[in-house]
Design an enzyme around this catalytic site. Structure first.
Site, PDB file in Angstrom:
ATOM      1  N   LYS A 144       3.018  88.807  39.094  1.00  0.00           N
ATOM      2  CA  LYS A 144       2.085  87.690  39.300  1.00  0.00           C
ATOM      3  C   LYS A 144       1.447  87.733  40.688  1.00  0.00           C
ATOM      4  O   LYS A 144       0.230  87.663  40.827  1.00  0.00           O
ATOM      5  CB  LYS A 144       2.834  86.359  39.127  1.00  0.00           C
ATOM      6  CG  LYS A 144       2.058  85.156  39.600  1.00  0.00           C
ATOM      7  CD  LYS A 144       2.808  83.861  39.365  1.00  0.00           C
ATOM      8  CE  LYS A 144       3.536  83.313  40.550  1.00  0.00           C
ATOM      9  NZ  LYS A 144       2.710  82.727  41.605  1.00  0.00           N
ATOM     10  N   ASN A 145       2.301  87.841  41.717  1.00  0.00           N
ATOM     11  CA  ASN A 145       1.772  87.712  43.072  1.00  0.00           C
ATOM     12  C   ASN A 145       0.962  88.926  43.515  1.00  0.00           C
ATOM     13  O   ASN A 145       0.287  88.866  44.547  1.00  0.00           O
ATOM     14  CB  ASN A 145       2.912  87.433  44.061  1.00  0.00           C
ATOM     15  CG  ASN A 145       3.428  86.008  43.900  1.00  0.00           C
ATOM     16  OD1 ASN A 145       2.832  85.199  43.176  1.00  0.00           O
ATOM     17  ND2 ASN A 145       4.525  85.700  44.570  1.00  0.00           N
TER      18      ASN A 145
ATOM     19  N   CYS B 231       2.659  70.697  49.386  1.00  0.00           N
ATOM     20  CA  CYS B 231       3.078  71.343  48.155  1.00  0.00           C
ATOM     21  C   CYS B 231       4.524  70.953  47.928  1.00  0.00           C
ATOM     22  O   CYS B 231       5.250  70.675  48.884  1.00  0.00           O
ATOM     23  CB  CYS B 231       2.940  72.846  48.371  1.00  0.00           C
ATOM     24  SG  CYS B 231       3.564  73.846  47.061  1.00  0.00           S
TER      25      CYS B 231
ATOM     26  N   ARG C   6       2.508  73.827  53.294  1.00  0.00           N
ATOM     27  CA  ARG C   6       1.936  75.163  53.178  1.00  0.00           C
ATOM     28  C   ARG C   6       0.542  75.168  53.793  1.00  0.00           C
ATOM     29  O   ARG C   6      -0.461  75.237  53.096  1.00  0.00           O
ATOM     30  CB  ARG C   6       1.888  75.602  51.719  1.00  0.00           C
ATOM     31  CG  ARG C   6       3.255  75.855  51.141  1.00  0.00           C
ATOM     32  CD  ARG C   6       3.187  76.199  49.699  1.00  0.00           C
ATOM     33  NE  ARG C   6       3.102  77.632  49.465  1.00  0.00           N
ATOM     34  CZ  ARG C   6       3.115  78.165  48.245  1.00  0.00           C
ATOM     35  NH1 ARG C   6       3.173  77.404  47.193  1.00  0.00           N
ATOM     36  NH2 ARG C   6       3.037  79.467  48.084  1.00  0.00           N
TER      37      ARG C   6
ATOM     38  N   ASP D 232      11.531  83.089  46.466  1.00  0.00           N
ATOM     39  CA  ASP D 232      11.202  82.833  45.057  1.00  0.00           C
ATOM     40  C   ASP D 232      12.389  83.060  44.115  1.00  0.00           C
ATOM     41  O   ASP D 232      12.278  82.828  42.908  1.00  0.00           O
ATOM     42  CB  ASP D 232      10.015  83.707  44.615  1.00  0.00           C
ATOM     43  CG  ASP D 232       8.705  83.189  45.180  1.00  0.00           C
ATOM     44  OD1 ASP D 232       8.682  82.080  45.728  1.00  0.00           O
ATOM     45  OD2 ASP D 232       7.688  83.923  45.083  1.00  0.00           O
TER      46      ASP D 232
ATOM     47  N   ARG E  26       3.387  78.963  34.561  1.00  0.00           N
ATOM     48  CA  ARG E  26       2.512  79.520  35.606  1.00  0.00           C
ATOM     49  C   ARG E  26       2.916  80.944  35.965  1.00  0.00           C
ATOM     50  O   ARG E  26       2.082  81.732  36.385  1.00  0.00           O
ATOM     51  CB  ARG E  26       2.595  78.663  36.880  1.00  0.00           C
ATOM     52  CG  ARG E  26       1.955  77.324  36.751  1.00  0.00           C
ATOM     53  CD  ARG E  26       1.973  76.608  38.057  1.00  0.00           C
ATOM     54  NE  ARG E  26       1.312  77.439  39.076  1.00  0.00           N
ATOM     55  CZ  ARG E  26       1.047  77.031  40.295  1.00  0.00           C
ATOM     56  NH1 ARG E  26       1.368  75.815  40.670  1.00  0.00           N
ATOM     57  NH2 ARG E  26       0.455  77.835  41.152  1.00  0.00           N
TER      58      ARG E  26
HETATM   59  C1  UD1 Z   1       3.438  83.790  48.766  1.00  0.00           C
HETATM   60  C2  UD1 Z   1       3.807  83.785  47.304  1.00  0.00           C
HETATM   61  C3  UD1 Z   1       4.960  82.830  47.049  1.00  0.00           C
HETATM   62  C4  UD1 Z   1       6.140  83.161  47.959  1.00  0.00           C
HETATM   63  C5  UD1 Z   1       5.679  83.241  49.412  1.00  0.00           C
HETATM   64  C6  UD1 Z   1       6.766  83.713  50.351  1.00  0.00           C
HETATM   65  C7  UD1 Z   1       1.752  84.234  46.148  1.00  0.00           C
HETATM   66  C8  UD1 Z   1       0.683  83.729  45.247  1.00  0.00           C
HETATM   67  N1  UD1 Z   1       2.681  83.353  46.524  1.00  0.00           N
HETATM   68  O1  UD1 Z   1       2.983  82.466  49.095  1.00  0.00           O
HETATM   69  O2  UD1 Z   1       5.344  82.958  45.678  1.00  0.00           O
HETATM   70  O3  UD1 Z   1       7.103  82.158  47.840  1.00  0.00           O
HETATM   71  O4  UD1 Z   1       4.573  84.148  49.542  1.00  0.00           O
HETATM   72  O5  UD1 Z   1       7.290  84.928  49.938  1.00  0.00           O
HETATM   73  O6  UD1 Z   1       1.796  85.398  46.490  1.00  0.00           O
HETATM   74  N2  UD1 Z   1       2.567  79.372  56.761  1.00  0.00           N
HETATM   75  C9  UD1 Z   1       1.995  78.690  57.812  1.00  0.00           C
HETATM   76  N3  UD1 Z   1       0.656  78.845  58.015  1.00  0.00           N
HETATM   77  C10 UD1 Z   1      -0.126  79.630  57.226  1.00  0.00           C
HETATM   78  C11 UD1 Z   1       0.480  80.323  56.165  1.00  0.00           C
HETATM   79  C12 UD1 Z   1       1.835  80.171  55.942  1.00  0.00           C
HETATM   80  O7  UD1 Z   1       2.663  77.969  58.543  1.00  0.00           O
HETATM   81  O8  UD1 Z   1      -1.336  79.730  57.475  1.00  0.00           O
HETATM   82  C13 UD1 Z   1       4.027  79.216  56.499  1.00  0.00           C
HETATM   83  C14 UD1 Z   1       4.296  78.478  55.195  1.00  0.00           C
HETATM   84  O9  UD1 Z   1       4.259  77.084  55.373  1.00  0.00           O
HETATM   85  C15 UD1 Z   1       5.661  78.976  54.819  1.00  0.00           C
HETATM   86  C16 UD1 Z   1       5.663  80.420  55.347  1.00  0.00           C
HETATM   87  O10 UD1 Z   1       4.604  80.497  56.293  1.00  0.00           O
HETATM   88  O11 UD1 Z   1       6.642  78.242  55.479  1.00  0.00           O
HETATM   89  C17 UD1 Z   1       5.479  81.474  54.299  1.00  0.00           C
HETATM   90  O12 UD1 Z   1       4.264  81.282  53.627  1.00  0.00           O
HETATM   91  P1  UD1 Z   1       3.426  82.494  53.020  1.00  0.00           P
HETATM   92  O13 UD1 Z   1       4.145  83.776  53.244  1.00  0.00           O
HETATM   93  O14 UD1 Z   1       2.037  82.380  53.544  1.00  0.00           O
HETATM   94  O15 UD1 Z   1       3.428  82.160  51.468  1.00  0.00           O
HETATM   95  P2  UD1 Z   1       2.230  82.223  50.476  1.00  0.00           P
HETATM   96  O16 UD1 Z   1       1.356  83.383  50.764  1.00  0.00           O
HETATM   97  O17 UD1 Z   1       1.611  80.873  50.370  1.00  0.00           O
END
Ligand code: UD1
Length: 419
Positions: free
Chosen positions: A22-23, A117, A122, A307, A399
Site C-alpha cells: 500500500k505505502n 489524526c 501528523r 504499523d 483501507r
Molecule cells: C508513513 C506511512 C504510515 C507509517 C508512517 C511511519 C504512508 C502512506 N504512510 O506515514 O503508514 O505509519 O510512515 O512509518 O506511507 N512528522 C512531523 N512533521 C512532518 C512529517 C512528520 O512532525 O512534516 C512526524 C509525525 O507526526 C510522526 C513522525 O514524524 O510523529 C513520522 O511521520 P512520517 O514518517 O512522516 O509518516 P507518514 O509519511 O505520514
C-alpha cells in the site's frame, strides 16, 4: 454498516499470497504525475486507499484505468490541475504526496491542510520546510496550504526526523530542480527505494534511497518513455499474517515476500518462541501459541514498524509474562487499547508506552476499530479469543488490507463480512 464477525479459537494453517505494498503503490501513483508518456503499475492491491488515490489523481487531470486485476495504466493529460479536492484529502492523508510532484512539474499546488489524526499529530511542517529550502513560496491560510515556485534550486536539507512522507515529497520536488539536492537524516523505508527506482526509470537521477542520505541531481526534463513497474509486496500485510499465525498457534506459509523487509518483526518473534523458516520468496511461520513476553521499541525503519505496533500488542496480550511496548513514531497510537481490554486484555498505557501483562485468555466482544492497524489488531485478538467478536469500523481495515476476510478464511479462520 459493515461488521466483521469472528469466532475465535481456530489455528491458522495453509498458504497466503501477500498483496502489493500500500505505502509504495500510493506514492508511485502520486509519482505518476511526473510521467511524460504513460506507465503501468503492477501488483496494485484493490484497497480503499488505492481507490481514493485514483480519484485524487483523476481530479488533478490524470487518466487511470485497470488493465486487468492488479494492473493500473496511468497517463497524465496535458495541463494538470494544481488543486487537490478537499474531501479526498480529508479522507486520506497520503494525498499530500501529490505536492512534491506537482510543485516540480507545474510550479504550484494547493490542498486542504491535513489536520490531526487518530494515531497522533501528523503535521506536514517538514515537507513544507523542504519545499521552502528548495526555493518555493509557501502560504498556509484559511485551512489550506499553497506552494509555488517558478524555479526550484538544489540544496542540502537535514530533516529533524526521518519522516517518510517528507523524504518522499522533497525527493520528488528536487527532481527537476536546478542543481543537486541532498536529503540528510532521510527515512530509509523500502518504499522509498521503490520510488527512487520508479523515478530513475522516468529519467531522474537519484541515489542513496535506503540509506540516511539521498542525493537528487536535478535534470532539465524527464524522458518520454513508457514505464512498466511491479510493486514490492506489502511488509505490513505480511507482518500482520505472521502475527495472526503467532497468536493462533498456527503454521502458515507466506508466498511472495521479501523477508529482509520485516526482519525487525521476525527476530523479535523468534525471541518469543515462534519458528520462522525462509525458502526464497516464501516464509513459513509456526507457533505453538504459547509465547514468551518481550519488550518492543517502535522506531523508524529498520526498527520495529509503528504499523505493526497494535498487532504486536494484541499478540503480547496473550503471552507469558509482561511486555513493554514503547512507541517512538506516533504518540497517540494506543487508542485501541480500551477495545483489547474489553476483550479481557490487561494493558496499561503510560505516556508513550503500553505495559502489557499477558493473560490466559481473551473473550470475544463487540469492539470498534479506531483506525486501520488498530483494526487489524482487533481482528488478531478476535481470532484467538474464546467465542464471538464483532468488529465495527471495517472501513478502516478496508483501507489497507485486500480481502482480509477471504484470506483469513482460506487459512481456516471462522470470519465473515456482514453488510
Ligand atoms: C508513513 C506511512 C504510515 C507509517 C508512517 C511511519 C504512508 C502512506 N504512510 O506515514 O503508514 O505509519 O510512515 O512509518 O506511507 N512528522 C512531523 N512533521 C512532518 C512529517 C512528520 O512532525 O512534516 C512526524 C509525525 O507526526 C510522526 C513522525 O514524524 O510523529 C513520522 O511521520 P512520517 O514518517 O512522516 O509518516 P507518514 O509519511 O505520514
Amino acid at each position: 454498516m459493515e461488521q466483521l464477525h469472528i469466532v475465535g479459537g481456530r489455528r491458522l494453517h495453509g498458504q497466503v499470497r501477500i498483496s502489493g505494498a500500500k505505502n509504495a503503490v500510493l506514492k508511485l501513483m502520486a509519482a505518476s504525475l511526473l510521467v511524460e508518456n504513460e506507465c503501468i503499475i503492477r501488483n496494485v492491491p484493490l484497497i480503499k486507499d488505492v481507490l481514493t488515490m485514483i480519484e485524487v489523481l483523476r481530479n488533478l487531470g490524470v487518466e487511470l484505468s485497470w488493465e486487468e486485476e492488479a494492473v493500473l495504466r496511468i497517463k497524465p493529460k496535458k495541463g494538470l490541475n494544481y488543486v487537490a479536492p478537499d474531501e479526498l484529502v480529508r479522507e486520506m492523508r497520503a494525498s499530500v504526496q501529490v505536492m512534491g510532484p506537482l510543485l516540480t512539474k507545474i510550479g504550484k499546488v494547493k490542498l486542504f491542510q491535513p489536520g490531526g489524526c487518530v494515531i497522533g499529530q501528523r503535521p506536514i511542517d517538514l515537507h513544507l520546510k523542504g519545499f521552502q529550502a528548495l526555493g518555493a513560496h509557501v502560504v498556509e491560510e484559511h485551512g489550506y496550504v499553497y506552494a509555488e515556485a517558478s524555479k526550484l534550486k538544489g540544496v542540502d536539507i537535514h530533516l529533524d526526523f526521518p519522516s517518510v512522507g517528507a523524504t518522499e515529497n522533497i525527493m520528488a520536488a528536487a527532481i527537476l530542480a536546478e542543481g543537486t539536492t541532498v536529503i540528510k537524516n532521510a527515512a530509509k523505508e523500502p518504499e522509498i527505494i521503490e520510488e527512487q527506482n520508479f523515478y530513475n526509470r522516468l529519467g531522474a537521477r537519484i541515489r542513496g534511497a535506503g540509506t540516511d542520505t539521498i542525493r537528487i541531481e536535478g535534470v532539465p526534463a524527464l524522458r518520454s518513455v513508457p514505464v512498466d513497474y511491479t510493486v514490492i509486496p506489502d511488509r505490513i500485510e505480511a507482518g500482520t499474517y505472521i502475527l495472526a499465525a503467532a497468536i493462533t498457534g498456527g503454521e502458515i506459509t507466506l508466498l511472495d515476500v521479501i523477508p529482509e523487509h520485516f526482519e525487525a518483526l521476525t527476530s523479535k518473534l523468534k525471541e518469543c518462541g515462534v519458528q520462522i523458516q525462509i525458502d526464497g520468496d516464501n516464509m513459513t511461520v509456526a507457533s505453538s501459541g504459547k509465547l514468551k513476553a518481550i519488550d518492543v521499541t517502535i522506531l523508524p525503519y529498520p526498527g520495529f514498524p509503528t504499523d505493526l505496533q497494535p498487532q504486536m500488542t494484541a499478540v503480547m496480550s496473550l503471552a507469558d509474562g509482561t511486555s513493554l511496548i514503547t512507541e517512538n513514531v506516533f504518540g497517540g497510537r494506543f487508542r485501541y487499547v480500551d477495545e483489547l481490554v474489553r476483550m479481557g486484555a490487561n494493558i496499561r498505557v503510560e505516556g508513550r508506552s503500553a505495559v502489557v501483562k499477558g493473560v490466559k485468555r481473551l473473550t470475544g466482544a463487540a469492539v470498534i476499530a479506531p483506525d486501520l492497524r488498530a483494526g487489524a489488531a482487533l481482528v488478531l485478538a478476535g481470532l484467538a479469543a474464546e467465542g464471538k467478536t464483532v468488529i465495527e469500523g471495517v472501513h478502516f481495515i478496508d483501507r489497507g488490507y485486500e480481502r482480509i476476510e477471504e484470506k483469513l478464511s482460506s487459512l481456516g479462520a471462522e470470519i465473515s463480512l456482514i453488510n
